[in-house]
Write a protein that holds these residues in place. Sequence first.
Motif, PDB file in Angstrom:
ATOM      1  N   ASP A 355       0.863  -1.186   0.000  1.00 16.10           N
ATOM      2  CA  ASP A 355       0.000   0.000   0.000  1.00 16.10           C
ATOM      3  C   ASP A 355       0.894   1.228   0.000  1.00 16.10           C
ATOM      4  O   ASP A 355       1.876   1.293   0.756  1.00 16.10           O
ATOM      5  CB  ASP A 355      -0.882   0.076   1.256  1.00 16.10           C
ATOM      6  CG  ASP A 355      -1.914  -1.037   1.326  1.00 16.10           C
ATOM      7  OD1 ASP A 355      -2.342  -1.520   0.251  1.00 16.10           O
ATOM      8  OD2 ASP A 355      -2.301  -1.413   2.456  1.00 16.10           O
ATOM      9  N   LYS A 357       0.573   4.728   1.253  1.00 17.04           N
ATOM     10  CA  LYS A 357      -0.312   5.500   2.132  1.00 17.04           C
ATOM     11  C   LYS A 357       0.002   6.984   1.969  1.00 17.04           C
ATOM     12  O   LYS A 357       1.087   7.443   2.315  1.00 17.04           O
ATOM     13  CB  LYS A 357      -0.130   5.044   3.578  1.00 17.04           C
ATOM     14  CG  LYS A 357      -1.140   5.593   4.546  1.00 17.04           C
ATOM     15  CD  LYS A 357      -1.020   4.910   5.905  1.00 17.04           C
ATOM     16  CE  LYS A 357      -2.005   5.495   6.902  1.00 17.04           C
ATOM     17  NZ  LYS A 357      -1.661   6.865   7.292  1.00 17.04           N
ATOM     18  N   TRP A 363      -5.136   5.470   0.697  1.00 17.27           N
ATOM     19  CA  TRP A 363      -3.965   4.726   0.211  1.00 17.27           C
ATOM     20  C   TRP A 363      -4.256   4.100  -1.143  1.00 17.27           C
ATOM     21  O   TRP A 363      -5.416   3.977  -1.563  1.00 17.27           O
ATOM     22  CB  TRP A 363      -3.510   3.677   1.227  1.00 17.27           C
ATOM     23  CG  TRP A 363      -4.317   2.419   1.356  1.00 17.27           C
ATOM     24  CD1 TRP A 363      -4.289   1.321   0.541  1.00 17.27           C
ATOM     25  CD2 TRP A 363      -5.263   2.103   2.393  1.00 17.27           C
ATOM     26  NE1 TRP A 363      -5.144   0.352   0.999  1.00 17.27           N
ATOM     27  CE2 TRP A 363      -5.749   0.801   2.144  1.00 17.27           C
ATOM     28  CE3 TRP A 363      -5.732   2.784   3.520  1.00 17.27           C
ATOM     29  CZ2 TRP A 363      -6.702   0.184   2.958  1.00 17.27           C
ATOM     30  CZ3 TRP A 363      -6.670   2.169   4.330  1.00 17.27           C
ATOM     31  CH2 TRP A 363      -7.132   0.881   4.050  1.00 17.27           C
TER      32      TRP A 363
END
Length: 429
Positions: A355, A357, A363
């Motif tokens: 991910d 973010k 995200w």
Amino acid sequence: PDVPAAGLLVVGNKVDLLPADSPGHLGRLRQRVAAACAQAGLRGAPLVDVRLVSAKTGFGLEGLVSRLQRSWKCAGDVYLLGATNSGKSTLFNTLLRSDYCKSRAPDAIDRATVSPWPGTTLNLLKFPIINPTCDRIFRRQERLKEEATKTEDQLSSEERKYLNHLKKQGYLVGEVGRTFQRQKSSPVVDFDPDMLSYSIDEDPRHSPRKHEEREEFTHNEVKDARWCFDTPGIVKENCVLNLLTEKEVKLVLPTCAIIPRTFILKPGMVLFLAALGRVDYLQGEKPAWFSVVASNLLPVHIATLSNADAIYKKHAGQELLKVPMGGEERMKEFPPLVPQDITLEGIGTTEAVADIKLSSAGWVAVTAHAEEKLLLRAYTPKGTALVVREPPLLPYISTIRGARIAGTAAYRTKKPPSLVENLKTTGRK
């Protein structure tokens, strides 16, 4: 880690906002929260449990109450600590109308919005915790067993209407009941958690109802009471929300179930999340999938590397990118986007590798072919945190999508069904 407490119970709130990307996703989320606690130094004896709940929809709250009651032996008061906008005050108000609170307290708690409870010096809202005696625990368990035998068809029309409302709000729904009701001659007033409690970072909302005389506890009723306190929210450092106006924050913070948006990008393509984040796909042999998990009100715009800077310059502060809002004057004072290069290696077309973010704006989960090496460049406003999270929180998020929209990089969105806790599925024997 340095909090002098008999025990710490970590609550992951707003879990209803996240879609189930695979069976057992809640167990995986709980493991991620526990791992984050360990990384922050919260481990061992002080950490008594990790719970996932939704204070808004009631999911997981009955289990949380039961866990808190089992911790009664930890002598002392209970304090709700958390960041601003974490839903801490909503959790306080939901516990207020649960079996965790003395049955008479909701009749007196309105007084706490204008003045503190007797004996409070920090001006914190609080309610008295009920003593979970063996008899009360038994009666509570009997109520929970009885409610678990019900189906949605057996609910009243009002209960079904409210349940359907919650299903639209979140993916996970639960009911918070009361075993120990106090008999009252007056009719029950609809409960609105946001009317009762607010932190110092929130504005109080006043009820339009006429002033009513509120009951107060006698000295004997509260002299040995344990209390549950709502505390001021902690402001997070390096958070993009600190840069936004109240109107902008309302667009960025999700208030209902997040519908993931997936795009297939080739090298040389760019993804904007409003004007708060940007991800460039610089190098790679094959297309990759980028799944955005953010407020449904935040726009996602796909561009090419050759025109991305021009698009940001022209549309930041305008309707296309939406947040921030306020045109050129707003953007003059808003920090510029700063880049960070990221190298990832894909693990398969159905499982995200990481991910990205973008501070608290949301995200982007990146899914790529196995062993495919990607060079990305991600941007967030100067002074905010950009984090690469490995493993990703929802690794199979890219599978929650519809068909590809012809002529675009986007897939049609798909909203998974909601799950109702503590109710039998209709038709199950």
